[in-house]
Design an enzyme around this catalytic site. Sequence first.
Site, mmCIF file in Angstrom:
data_model
loop_
_atom_site.group_PDB
_atom_site.id
_atom_site.type_symbol
_atom_site.label_atom_id
_atom_site.label_comp_id
_atom_site.label_asym_id
_atom_site.label_seq_id
_atom_site.Cartn_x
_atom_site.Cartn_y
_atom_site.Cartn_z
ATOM 1 N N LYS A 52 0.860 -1.190 0.000
ATOM 2 C CA LYS A 52 0.000 0.000 0.000
ATOM 3 C C LYS A 52 0.893 1.237 0.000
ATOM 4 O O LYS A 52 1.906 1.263 0.709
ATOM 5 C CB LYS A 52 -0.881 -0.044 1.254
ATOM 6 C CG LYS A 52 -1.913 1.077 1.357
ATOM 7 C CD LYS A 52 -2.805 0.857 2.588
ATOM 8 C CE LYS A 52 -3.846 1.937 2.740
ATOM 9 N NZ LYS A 52 -4.709 1.711 3.937
ATOM 10 N N SER A 86 -9.640 1.682 3.111
ATOM 11 C CA SER A 86 -8.797 2.445 2.213
ATOM 12 C C SER A 86 -7.755 1.598 1.466
ATOM 13 O O SER A 86 -7.193 2.083 0.482
ATOM 14 C CB SER A 86 -8.066 3.536 3.002
ATOM 15 O OG SER A 86 -7.191 2.963 3.942
ATOM 16 N N SER A 139 -9.598 -0.657 7.331
ATOM 17 C CA SER A 139 -9.072 -0.542 5.965
ATOM 18 C C SER A 139 -8.357 -1.764 5.408
ATOM 19 O O SER A 139 -8.009 -1.768 4.231
ATOM 20 C CB SER A 139 -8.130 0.652 5.873
ATOM 21 O OG SER A 139 -8.891 1.815 5.746
HETATM 22 N N1 GLN Z 1 -12.926 3.964 6.577
HETATM 23 C C1 GLN Z 1 -12.269 4.413 7.747
HETATM 24 C C2 GLN Z 1 -11.917 5.880 7.605
HETATM 25 O O1 GLN Z 1 -12.299 6.429 6.667
HETATM 26 C C3 GLN Z 1 -11.078 3.576 8.023
HETATM 27 C C4 GLN Z 1 -9.856 3.966 7.301
HETATM 28 C C5 GLN Z 1 -8.654 3.141 7.677
HETATM 29 O O2 GLN Z 1 -8.764 2.107 8.336
HETATM 30 N N2 GLN Z 1 -7.492 3.617 7.274
HETATM 31 O O3 GLN Z 1 -11.307 6.469 8.437
#
Ligand code: GLN
Length: 484
Positions: free
Chosen positions: A76, A151, A175
Site C-alpha cells: 500500500k 482504504s 481498511s
Molecule cells: N474507513 C475508515 C476511515 O475512513 C477507516 C480507514 C482506515 O482504516 N485507514 O477512516
Amino acid sequence: MHRKTILQAKEDLKQKKYSAVELTEAVYQRIDDVESKVQAYIHLTKKQALEQAREADRRLSAAEEAPLLGIPIALKDLICMQETRTTCASQILDQFISPYDATVVKRLKGAGAVIVGKTNMDEFAMGSSTESAWHHPSMNPWNLERVPGGSSGGSAAAVAANECIGALGSDTGGSIRQPANFSGVTGLKPTYGRVSRFGLIAFASSLDQIGPMTKTVADSALLMNVISGKDPLDSTSADVERPDFMKSLERSVSGLKMGIPKEYFTSGIDPEVERSVQEAIKTLESLGMEKVEVSLPHLEYAVATYYVIACAEASTNLSRYDGVKYGYRSEKNDNLLDMYMNTREEGFGEEVKRRIMLGTFVLSSGYYDAYYLKGQKVRTLIKQDFENAFQESDVIVAPNAPITAFKLKERVNDPLKMYLSDIYTISANLAGIPGMSVPCGISKSDGMPIGVQLMSKHFDEESLIAVGHRFQQATDHHLRQPPL
Ligand code: GLN
C-alpha cells in the site's frame, strides 16, 4: 503462475518449476493484461523488482532458505520504501521519495520478497472506497462498476485480480478487513503494537496497524511471521514474544467458544450478508466450535467515537505537510503564511481537509472536553465491552460490513453514509484487538463477495489464524475467482 498463493509459489520455486524472475515477469504480464480495468496500483517498481528476483534466484540456486524468497508482494502506497515514491495517494506527497525503508519493508526484503509496486488507497487512508485517491480510483475485479472497498482498496484489488501474490495494507478503522471483504480476499489486522509502524505514514497513530492481505489465511500466517515483532524504531511496538504463526495452521478449533455479538445482527444489515455470515457460523459449529451469545453494548457509539479520535490525531499528524519539509508547494507563495495556506488548500483533497477541520475542532479549547476527552472515555468503555465478551468466548464472529461493495460514486458525496458503513470494523481498532476478514460467500442479489469477521483477544492472532484456516479447509469461498 500469477494465480499461485504464496505457499504454492514458494514450493514451486523450491522445486525449480519456474524461477523467481519468471514468476515476477508473469505477475507483470498479468498487470499488463488487467491493470487498465482494475487500476490497483499507483506506480510499479519493476526495475528494482527484477533485480530482487534475480538475487532471489541466486539465493535459491544456492539452496538458501528464506520465508519469502522470490515472492512478488505489493505494498500500500503509505509504506515507505527507500528511493521510491510514497504518495499516500495525495497530491501533497506525489513526488515524495522516501529516504529509508519502513521496518516491514526491511523485513520483507530480508525475507527475500520481490516488491512489485505501490498500491492505490484513499488519500492518507481516509475513506472506505479508494475513491478519495488523488490519482485515480480503483475498481473491484468482481464488478468493475463497483468499489474494491478502502482504504486499502488497491491491495485488495491487486490480490483479487492476481496482480501480485500477496500484499500489505493498513487498518486504522477497517481498511484491511473491509476491502478484503468487498474484494473476496483474506485480510488480517494485527493487534495494535504487533507490527512496527516505523515508516508507515501516520493517519491516526493510536489506531494504525499494518497487516497482510492475501489469497489464503495460511499466506497471512507466513507474512505475519515476517513482519511482526518488537522494533526499537517504534516505541509503540510491543515487546511480546512472536509466536510461529504457521504452527497455528495445525491447531484444532474444536471446543473453542465463538461469541456472537447480538448488536451486530440488527436492522440495517443486508439480508444476504447476514445469511452468509450465519452460514459461516454453522460451518464453524460443524468444526466443533461452540456458539455463545455475547454483548458489545457500546457498538452504537463506535462510529462517533472513532471519527472524533481519528480526526483529532489526523489533524496533528498532517500538520507536518506545510510545503517546506515534504512534497508539494504552492506556486502562490509571496509570503510564508500564504505559502502554508495555499499549499494545504491545493495539496490536500476534500476528505482530508474535512478530517483536518473536524479534528482541529474537537481538539480546540472549549470543545476538547465535550468531544475529544469524552471520546477517549467511550473508547475505554468499548475496550471493556470486548474484555467482558472475551470472558465468555475465545473468538468473536461477526460481519465486517453491513453491505457488499457499492457502486462507484454512490456514496462518495455523502460522507456520513460512508462513515456509517464502518460500524463493524472500527471497534477492534478502538480496543486495539486483532481482527480478520475471511471470504464466506457471494451475494445472490448482486454477485459480490461477502466475508466473515473474526476477532480475538490482544495478541491472540493465533486463534484467528487457526479458525480462519480450518474454515478455508472446510469451504471453497476463498478459491473463487472474479470473472475478470
Ligand atoms: N474507513 C475508515 C476511515 O475512513 C477507516 C480507514 C482506515 O482504516 N485507514 O477512516
